[in-house]
Scaffold this motif. Structure first.
Motif, PDB file in Angstrom:
ATOM      1  N   CYS A  67      -4.334   4.314   2.578  1.00 18.76           N
ATOM      2  CA  CYS A  67      -3.605   5.573   2.605  1.00 18.76           C
ATOM      3  C   CYS A  67      -3.234   5.908   1.169  1.00 18.76           C
ATOM      4  CB  CYS A  67      -2.355   5.419   3.472  1.00 18.76           C
ATOM      5  SG  CYS A  67      -1.341   6.886   3.530  1.00 18.76           S
ATOM      6  N   PHE A  68      -3.760   7.025   0.652  1.00 17.28           N
ATOM      7  CA  PHE A  68      -3.442   7.443  -0.704  1.00 17.28           C
ATOM      8  C   PHE A  68      -2.171   8.276  -0.710  1.00 17.28           C
ATOM      9  CE2 PHE A  68      -7.926   6.416  -1.236  1.00 17.28           C
ATOM     10  CZ  PHE A  68      -7.884   5.708  -2.432  1.00 17.28           C
ATOM     11  N   TYR A  69      -1.505   8.318  -1.850  1.00 20.55           N
ATOM     12  CA  TYR A  69      -0.217   9.005  -1.999  1.00 20.55           C
ATOM     13  C   TYR A  69      -0.267  10.485  -1.605  1.00 20.55           C
ATOM     14  CZ  TYR A  69      -1.785  11.433  -6.171  1.00 20.55           C
ATOM     15  OH  TYR A  69      -2.451  12.257  -7.015  1.00 20.55           O
ATOM     16  N   ASP A  70      -1.441  11.094  -1.673  1.00 20.54           N
ATOM     17  CA  ASP A  70      -1.559  12.514  -1.345  1.00 20.54           C
ATOM     18  C   ASP A  70      -2.127  12.744   0.058  1.00 20.54           C
ATOM     19  OD1 ASP A  70      -4.064  11.548  -2.084  1.00 20.54           O
ATOM     20  OD2 ASP A  70      -4.572  13.275  -3.322  1.00 20.54           O
TER      21      ASP A  70
ATOM     22  N   PRO B 206       3.725   7.456   3.922  1.00 18.70           N
ATOM     23  CA  PRO B 206       5.123   7.437   4.378  1.00 18.70           C
ATOM     24  C   PRO B 206       6.026   8.366   3.557  1.00 18.70           C
ATOM     25  CG  PRO B 206       4.248   5.220   4.235  1.00 18.70           C
ATOM     26  CD  PRO B 206       3.226   6.124   3.619  1.00 18.70           C
ATOM     27  N   LYS B 207       6.706   9.256   4.258  1.00 22.99           N
ATOM     28  CA  LYS B 207       7.546  10.266   3.605  1.00 22.99           C
ATOM     29  C   LYS B 207       8.665   9.641   2.777  1.00 22.99           C
ATOM     30  CE  LYS B 207       6.589  13.934   6.939  1.00 22.99           C
ATOM     31  NZ  LYS B 207       5.297  13.390   7.231  1.00 22.99           N
ATOM     32  N   ASN B 208       9.235   8.545   3.268  1.00 16.75           N
ATOM     33  CA  ASN B 208      10.339   7.923   2.529  1.00 16.75           C
ATOM     34  C   ASN B 208       9.874   7.283   1.225  1.00 16.75           C
ATOM     35  OD1 ASN B 208       8.963   5.952   3.909  1.00 16.75           O
ATOM     36  ND2 ASN B 208      10.756   4.938   4.746  1.00 16.75           N
ATOM     37  N   MET B 209       8.594   7.042   1.065  1.00 12.83           N
ATOM     38  CA  MET B 209       8.080   6.475  -0.183  1.00 12.83           C
ATOM     39  C   MET B 209       7.729   7.555  -1.197  1.00 12.83           C
ATOM     40  SD  MET B 209       5.830   3.202   0.986  1.00 12.83           S
ATOM     41  CE  MET B 209       5.585   2.685  -0.702  1.00 12.83           C
ATOM     42  N   ARG B 210       7.547   8.786  -0.738  1.00 14.27           N
ATOM     43  CA  ARG B 210       7.184   9.887  -1.637  1.00 14.27           C
ATOM     44  C   ARG B 210       8.264  10.182  -2.664  1.00 14.27           C
ATOM     45  NH1 ARG B 210       2.655  13.020   0.318  1.00 14.27           N
ATOM     46  NH2 ARG B 210       2.154  12.366   2.415  1.00 14.27           N
ATOM     47  N   ALA B 211       9.486   9.765  -2.392  1.00 13.80           N
ATOM     48  CA  ALA B 211      10.601  10.026  -3.307  1.00 13.80           C
ATOM     49  C   ALA B 211      10.598   9.090  -4.512  1.00 13.80           C
ATOM     50  CB  ALA B 211      11.923   9.889  -2.558  1.00 13.80           C
ATOM     51  N   LEU B 212       9.812   8.043  -4.479  1.00 13.31           N
ATOM     52  CA  LEU B 212       9.775   7.086  -5.580  1.00 13.31           C
ATOM     53  C   LEU B 212       9.072   7.673  -6.790  1.00 13.31           C
ATOM     54  CD1 LEU B 212       8.670   3.905  -3.585  1.00 13.31           C
ATOM     55  CD2 LEU B 212      10.983   4.469  -4.361  1.00 13.31           C
TER      56      LEU B 212
ATOM     57  N   PRO C  64       3.440   3.744  -5.123  1.00 14.50           N
ATOM     58  CA  PRO C  64       2.084   3.172  -5.148  1.00 14.50           C
ATOM     59  C   PRO C  64       1.048   4.249  -4.823  1.00 14.50           C
ATOM     60  CG  PRO C  64       3.567   1.874  -3.758  1.00 14.50           C
ATOM     61  CD  PRO C  64       4.287   3.125  -4.116  1.00 14.50           C
ATOM     62  N   PRO C  65      -0.001   4.353  -5.615  1.00 12.72           N
ATOM     63  CA  PRO C  65      -1.004   5.392  -5.370  1.00 12.72           C
ATOM     64  C   PRO C  65      -1.819   5.155  -4.099  1.00 12.72           C
ATOM     65  CG  PRO C  65      -1.608   4.082  -7.281  1.00 12.72           C
ATOM     66  CD  PRO C  65      -0.271   3.609  -6.829  1.00 12.72           C
ATOM     67  N   VAL C  66      -1.895   3.901  -3.680  1.00  7.85           N
ATOM     68  CA  VAL C  66      -2.653   3.577  -2.466  1.00  7.85           C
ATOM     69  C   VAL C  66      -1.924   2.450  -1.732  1.00  7.85           C
ATOM     70  CG1 VAL C  66      -4.200   1.946  -3.627  1.00  7.85           C
ATOM     71  CG2 VAL C  66      -4.939   3.023  -1.517  1.00  7.85           C
ATOM     72  N   LEU C  67      -1.926   2.559  -0.412  1.00 10.82           N
ATOM     73  CA  LEU C  67      -1.352   1.518   0.428  1.00 10.82           C
ATOM     74  C   LEU C  67      -2.470   0.941   1.288  1.00 10.82           C
ATOM     75  CD1 LEU C  67       1.810   3.441   1.651  1.00 10.82           C
ATOM     76  CD2 LEU C  67       1.716   1.722  -0.151  1.00 10.82           C
ATOM     77  N   PHE C  68      -2.459  -0.354   1.446  1.00 14.02           N
ATOM     78  CA  PHE C  68      -3.395  -1.039   2.324  1.00 14.02           C
ATOM     79  C   PHE C  68      -2.585  -1.493   3.530  1.00 14.02           C
ATOM     80  CE2 PHE C  68      -4.782  -1.497  -2.009  1.00 14.02           C
ATOM     81  CZ  PHE C  68      -6.137  -1.247  -1.950  1.00 14.02           C
TER      82      PHE C  68
ATOM     83  N   TRP D 284       6.214   3.144   9.599  1.00 16.64           N
ATOM     84  CA  TRP D 284       6.921   3.134   8.315  1.00 16.64           C
ATOM     85  C   TRP D 284       7.973   4.229   8.239  1.00 16.64           C
ATOM     86  CZ3 TRP D 284       2.785   2.081   4.008  1.00 16.64           C
ATOM     87  CH2 TRP D 284       2.229   0.833   4.227  1.00 16.64           C
ATOM     88  N   SER D 285       7.999   5.103   9.219  1.00 18.95           N
ATOM     89  CA  SER D 285       9.013   6.151   9.246  1.00 18.95           C
ATOM     90  C   SER D 285      10.335   5.659   9.824  1.00 18.95           C
ATOM     91  CB  SER D 285       8.511   7.339  10.077  1.00 18.95           C
ATOM     92  OG  SER D 285       7.357   7.866   9.491  1.00 18.95           O
TER      93      SER D 285
END
Length: 155
Positions: A73-76, A81-87, A91-95, A103-104
């Motif tokens: 899952c890429f950042y875009d 996960p919406k809660n990680m977008r605030a960082l 991370p640009p990619v999640l495995f 994750w919500s």
């Protein structure tokens, strides 16, 4: 949906020395895609040589992900996960494996040493189990020691 060619190009960029999570996002913003960045970046840099790894390296990553039933899952991506977008340094990619929508929910991060003492492992196991029983998800790496104890406690 990101094409497989773009995924491969993104992995190539992420493996390039000197490109971290912040610069990765800036590069995609500037060029519009990793494919275009790989095409143009090496010719644009006057300050230093940019050595982008071969596409075969990226293809191996995708093959390994398929073998282990992992997804990316890429950042875009819509499902990032919406809660990680605030960082700031997200991370640009999640495995991941399983349902990324989990994750919500309320999450607690538990990380620690690989070489933990037995009492530390037991304590971590108890904390993770109690958090899970209260409805929290536990985020952790997959290392041995504290990370592994956290996952075992949740399960």
């Amino acid at each position: 949906m990101i094409s497989e060619k773009e995924v491969l190009a993104r992995f190539q960029l992420l493996q390039t020395k000197g490109i971290g999570s912040v610069s990765f996002r800036h590069i995609l913003k500037i060029f519009g895609s990793a494919e275009k960045a790989i095409e143009k970046l090496p010719r644009m840099s006057k300050a230093r040589t940019i050595n982008i790894p071969l596409s075969e390296n990226a293809e191996k990553i995708l093959q390994d992900l398929q073998k282990t039933n992992q997804k990316i899952c890429f950042y875009d991506s819509d499902n990032y996960p919406k809660n990680m977008r605030a960082l700031d340094d997200l991370p640009p990619v999640l495995f991941y494996r399983g349902n990324i929508q989990l994750w919500s929910q309320k999450m607690i991060g538990i990380v620690g040493t690989r070489n933990a003492s037995l009492p530390a492992i037991q304590f971590t196991h108890k904390i993770a189990q109690a958090l899970s029983e209260k409805g929290y998800g536990v985020l952790s790496g997959m290392a041995l020691g504290i990370d592994g104890a956290a996952h075992q406690g949740v399960l």
